[in-house]
Design a protein around this motif. Structure first.
Motif, PDB file in Angstrom:
ATOM      1  N   CYS A  86       1.155  -0.946  -0.177  1.00 13.44           N
ATOM      2  CA  CYS A  86      -0.013   0.217   0.265  1.00 13.44           C
ATOM      3  C   CYS A  86       0.905   1.232  -0.177  1.00 13.44           C
ATOM      4  CB  CYS A  86      -0.997  -0.309   1.382  1.00 13.44           C
ATOM      5  SG  CYS A  86      -2.192   1.202   1.212  1.00 13.44           S
ATOM      6  N   PRO A  87       1.314   1.789  -0.971  1.00 15.90           N
ATOM      7  CA  PRO A  87       2.112   3.217  -1.262  1.00 15.90           C
ATOM      8  C   PRO A  87       1.294   3.786  -0.709  1.00 15.90           C
ATOM      9  CG  PRO A  87       1.169   2.164  -3.534  1.00 15.90           C
ATOM     10  CD  PRO A  87       0.736   1.606  -2.592  1.00 15.90           C
ATOM     11  N   VAL A  88       2.476   4.637   0.027  1.00 13.17           N
ATOM     12  CA  VAL A  88       2.601   6.191   0.555  1.00 13.17           C
ATOM     13  C   VAL A  88       3.808   6.629   0.316  1.00 13.17           C
ATOM     14  CG1 VAL A  88       1.307   7.593   2.133  1.00 13.17           C
ATOM     15  CG2 VAL A  88       1.052   5.107   2.408  1.00 13.17           C
ATOM     16  N   LEU A  89       3.898   7.955  -0.305  1.00 11.83           N
ATOM     17  CA  LEU A  89       5.031   8.942  -0.560  1.00 11.83           C
ATOM     18  C   LEU A  89       5.143   9.495   0.779  1.00 11.83           C
ATOM     19  CD1 LEU A  89       7.121   9.781  -3.084  1.00 11.83           C
ATOM     20  CD2 LEU A  89       5.662  11.068  -3.186  1.00 11.83           C
ATOM     21  N   THR A  90       6.488   9.622   1.493  1.00  6.57           N
ATOM     22  CA  THR A  90       6.518  10.090   2.934  1.00  6.57           C
ATOM     23  C   THR A  90       8.055  10.495   3.051  1.00  6.57           C
ATOM     24  OG1 THR A  90       7.990   8.471   3.445  1.00  6.57           O
ATOM     25  CG2 THR A  90       5.504   8.503   3.793  1.00  6.57           C
ATOM     26  N   ASP A  91       7.784  12.007   3.867  1.00  6.62           N
ATOM     27  CA  ASP A  91       9.176  12.813   3.835  1.00  6.62           C
ATOM     28  C   ASP A  91      10.516  11.896   4.247  1.00  6.62           C
ATOM     29  OD1 ASP A  91      10.585  15.139   2.749  1.00  6.62           O
ATOM     30  OD2 ASP A  91      10.654  15.497   5.394  1.00  6.62           O
ATOM     31  N   VAL A  98       9.847   9.636  -0.339  1.00  7.28           N
ATOM     32  CA  VAL A  98      10.409   7.887  -0.167  1.00  7.28           C
ATOM     33  C   VAL A  98       9.008   7.315  -0.286  1.00  7.28           C
ATOM     34  CG1 VAL A  98      11.295   5.897   0.711  1.00  7.28           C
ATOM     35  CG2 VAL A  98      12.450   8.193   1.257  1.00  7.28           C
ATOM     36  N   LEU A  99       8.735   6.133  -1.173  1.00  9.59           N
ATOM     37  CA  LEU A  99       7.274   5.814  -1.614  1.00  9.59           C
ATOM     38  C   LEU A  99       7.642   4.698  -0.175  1.00  9.59           C
ATOM     39  CD1 LEU A  99       4.915   5.752  -2.907  1.00  9.59           C
ATOM     40  CD2 LEU A  99       6.367   3.222  -4.210  1.00  9.59           C
ATOM     41  N   THR A 100       6.216   4.443   0.724  1.00 11.85           N
ATOM     42  CA  THR A 100       6.801   3.227   1.633  1.00 11.85           C
ATOM     43  C   THR A 100       5.337   2.739   2.055  1.00 11.85           C
ATOM     44  OG1 THR A 100       5.311   4.845   3.616  1.00 11.85           O
ATOM     45  CG2 THR A 100       8.454   4.684   3.650  1.00 11.85           C
ATOM     46  N   SER A 142       3.665  -1.585   6.479  1.00 11.04           N
ATOM     47  CA  SER A 142       4.531  -2.086   7.588  1.00 11.04           C
ATOM     48  C   SER A 142       5.873  -0.762   7.594  1.00 11.04           C
ATOM     49  CB  SER A 142       5.040  -2.787   6.929  1.00 11.04           C
ATOM     50  OG  SER A 142       5.791  -2.690   5.688  1.00 11.04           O
ATOM     51  N   GLY A 143       5.655   0.716   6.913  1.00  6.96           N
ATOM     52  CA  GLY A 143       6.580   1.022   6.880  1.00  6.96           C
ATOM     53  C   GLY A 143       7.694   1.078   6.132  1.00  6.96           C
ATOM     54  N   HIS A 148      13.125  -1.232  -5.968  1.00  2.00           N
ATOM     55  CA  HIS A 148      13.191  -2.328  -6.784  1.00  2.00           C
ATOM     56  C   HIS A 148      13.663  -4.093  -5.451  1.00  2.00           C
ATOM     57  CE1 HIS A 148      17.989  -1.932  -7.392  1.00  2.00           C
ATOM     58  NE2 HIS A 148      17.334  -0.759  -7.433  1.00  2.00           N
ATOM     59  N   ARG A 149      14.293  -3.763  -4.731  1.00  2.00           N
ATOM     60  CA  ARG A 149      15.212  -4.046  -4.166  1.00  2.00           C
ATOM     61  C   ARG A 149      13.829  -4.936  -3.123  1.00  2.00           C
ATOM     62  NH1 ARG A 149      18.673  -0.845  -5.005  1.00  2.00           N
ATOM     63  NH2 ARG A 149      18.190   0.298  -3.259  1.00  2.00           N
ATOM     64  N   THR A 150      12.843  -4.120  -2.590  1.00  2.00           N
ATOM     65  CA  THR A 150      12.026  -4.567  -1.268  1.00  2.00           C
ATOM     66  C   THR A 150      10.024  -5.168  -2.148  1.00  2.00           C
ATOM     67  OG1 THR A 150      10.812  -2.517  -1.892  1.00  2.00           O
ATOM     68  CG2 THR A 150      12.641  -3.826  -0.118  1.00  2.00           C
ATOM     69  N   VAL A 151      10.202  -4.796  -3.094  1.00  2.00           N
ATOM     70  CA  VAL A 151       8.759  -4.953  -4.195  1.00  2.00           C
ATOM     71  C   VAL A 151       9.358  -5.911  -5.163  1.00  2.00           C
ATOM     72  CG1 VAL A 151       7.078  -4.030  -5.104  1.00  2.00           C
ATOM     73  CG2 VAL A 151       7.845  -3.253  -2.967  1.00  2.00           C
ATOM     74  N   LEU A 152       8.380  -6.584  -5.585  1.00  2.00           N
ATOM     75  CA  LEU A 152       8.372  -7.872  -6.765  1.00  2.00           C
ATOM     76  C   LEU A 152       6.825  -7.277  -7.174  1.00  2.00           C
ATOM     77  CD1 LEU A 152       9.894 -10.164  -7.347  1.00  2.00           C
ATOM     78  CD2 LEU A 152       8.447 -11.602  -6.434  1.00  2.00           C
ATOM     79  N   MET A 153       6.736  -7.365  -8.788  1.00  2.00           N
ATOM     80  CA  MET A 153       5.559  -7.670  -9.532  1.00  2.00           C
ATOM     81  C   MET A 153       4.896  -8.388  -9.754  1.00  2.00           C
ATOM     82  SD  MET A 153       6.041  -4.507 -12.929  1.00  2.00           S
ATOM     83  CE  MET A 153       4.393  -3.736 -13.750  1.00  2.00           C
ATOM     84  N   VAL A 154       3.939  -8.961  -9.903  1.00  2.00           N
ATOM     85  CA  VAL A 154       3.813 -10.304 -10.437  1.00  2.00           C
ATOM     86  C   VAL A 154       2.421 -10.357 -10.809  1.00  2.00           C
ATOM     87  CG1 VAL A 154       4.581 -11.294  -7.702  1.00  2.00           C
ATOM     88  CG2 VAL A 154       2.360 -10.878  -8.242  1.00  2.00           C
ATOM     89  N   PRO A 155       2.125 -11.190 -12.136  1.00  2.00           N
ATOM     90  CA  PRO A 155       0.971 -11.301 -12.438  1.00  2.00           C
ATOM     91  C   PRO A 155      -0.008 -11.834 -11.621  1.00  2.00           C
ATOM     92  CG  PRO A 155       2.673 -12.300 -13.898  1.00  2.00           C
ATOM     93  CD  PRO A 155       3.466 -12.046 -12.591  1.00  2.00           C
TER      94      PRO A 155
END
Lengths: 180, 180
Positions: free
Chosen positions: A124-129, B126-128, B132-133, B138-145
């Motif tokens: 669940c993407p949120v842009l934060t500072d 920063v996208l979080t 989970s915060g 690209h290192r933490t997320v995977l794009m899956v069909p």
DNA sequence: ATAATGAGTTCCAAAATAGAACTAACAAAT
DNA sequence: ATTTGTTAGTTCTATTTTGGAACTCATTAT
């Protein structure tokens, strides 16, 4: 204005559009993130004409987003891989997918999702500072011309707060210079 | 493939490109966020032809990103404002600007910056993940069909971890189905 | 009465895209 | 030995989009 002119623009958003400002390039990048690497793979999955695909891949390579590297000789064949710059595009893709899912509704569900590598949970993407941890959106952030002292804009904004706030200042003028 | 076909695509990224997949639309949105609202304001600042500008504004209105509202009668004049959907595009703009500044270098500094409304400090986006915060990249997320069980992909990934990790799986195949 | 403003529209030329067929370099099958 | 298949393109023409400039229309300002 010529296509290529955007690439030298001082505005980073304009430069970004010099790369992805067409129907296909972002979709090519999407396929890269899904693991596609070869010419025919892109072509079959996207339905883009071979002509355009060749041109776009070349451009992405020139811009440093993809790199072309041989994966066999006899006959010599190349594949396309994301460079570091390309991989760093991931958050943009995520933010965009999130925006489109919320704001451009579709009858069908999305054909893919983003999950975390460690838990497999949908993100669940949120842009934060980075510094304050504050969420960044049109209510918390202001876009200011570089020539304007930020404090000035904020002060002006505080004097005339808007109920209809967005990223920018709220005035009736149609030019920036009038607002700063 | 026709331009308009993207708007009905099941892929949210394709639908997003149906809106901003051209040289001008994103720049028009940039101007909106900077406070521009009127036809001539956009035209003078961007240098886009009046013909295309009219077409693009109409499209943005149709897609629900901008709304056209009268600001005077005699003569009747309209201005263009970001809708909620339009304002929610802000994080995409921020992520994109950040990416371009880091990856598409320019001799000149950017003509504008993003600052927080309360402190006026330049933001560091920063996208979080909301839950989970965790930082999303690209290192933490995977794009899956969507058809693939995420757990399966992650398991496969764990068995063959890649030094060259990106959002997607690391295989040599050029099609997704081979990897899931 | 004449010029200016704001928001477009119309017209033609130039550029980009679509769609299909063609090439080259090899490998595999008959 | 010839045909078929694969991969990664290139070339060709037709259609669509874009660029550039001029024009319209209602109304206000000089």
């Amino acid at each position: 204005m010529k296509w290529h002119d955007l690439n030298g623009d001082t505005c980073p958003l304009a430069r970004a559009m010099g790369v992805i400002g067409d129907r296909w390039t972002l979709l090519i990048l999407r396929e890269c993130f899904l693991g596609v690497r070869r010419f025919d793979g892109f072509q079959k999955r996207l339905g883009v004409t071979r002509h355009l695909l060749a041109e776009r891949l070349k451009r992405l390579e020139t811009m440093g987003v993809l790199e072309r590297r041989p994966y066999q000789e006899r006959p010599l064949r190349h594949e396309y891989r994301l460079t570091t710059a390309g991989k760093e595009f991931a958050p943009v893709l995520l933010a965009m997918q999130d925006w489109a899912q919320h704001n451009l509704p579709s009858a069908e569900p999305a054909p893919f999702t983003f999950v975390t590598r460690d838990s497999g949970a949908k993100v669940c993407p949120v842009l934060t500072d980075r510094d304050s941890g504050q969420e960044l959106n049109h209510r918390t952030v202001l876009m200011v011309p570089a020539t304007t002292a930020a404090s000035k804009v904020i002060e002006a904004h505080r004097r005339a707060p808007s109920t209809n706030s967005d990223l920018g200042p709220e005035t009736d003028s149609s030019t920036i210079s009038d607002t700063g």
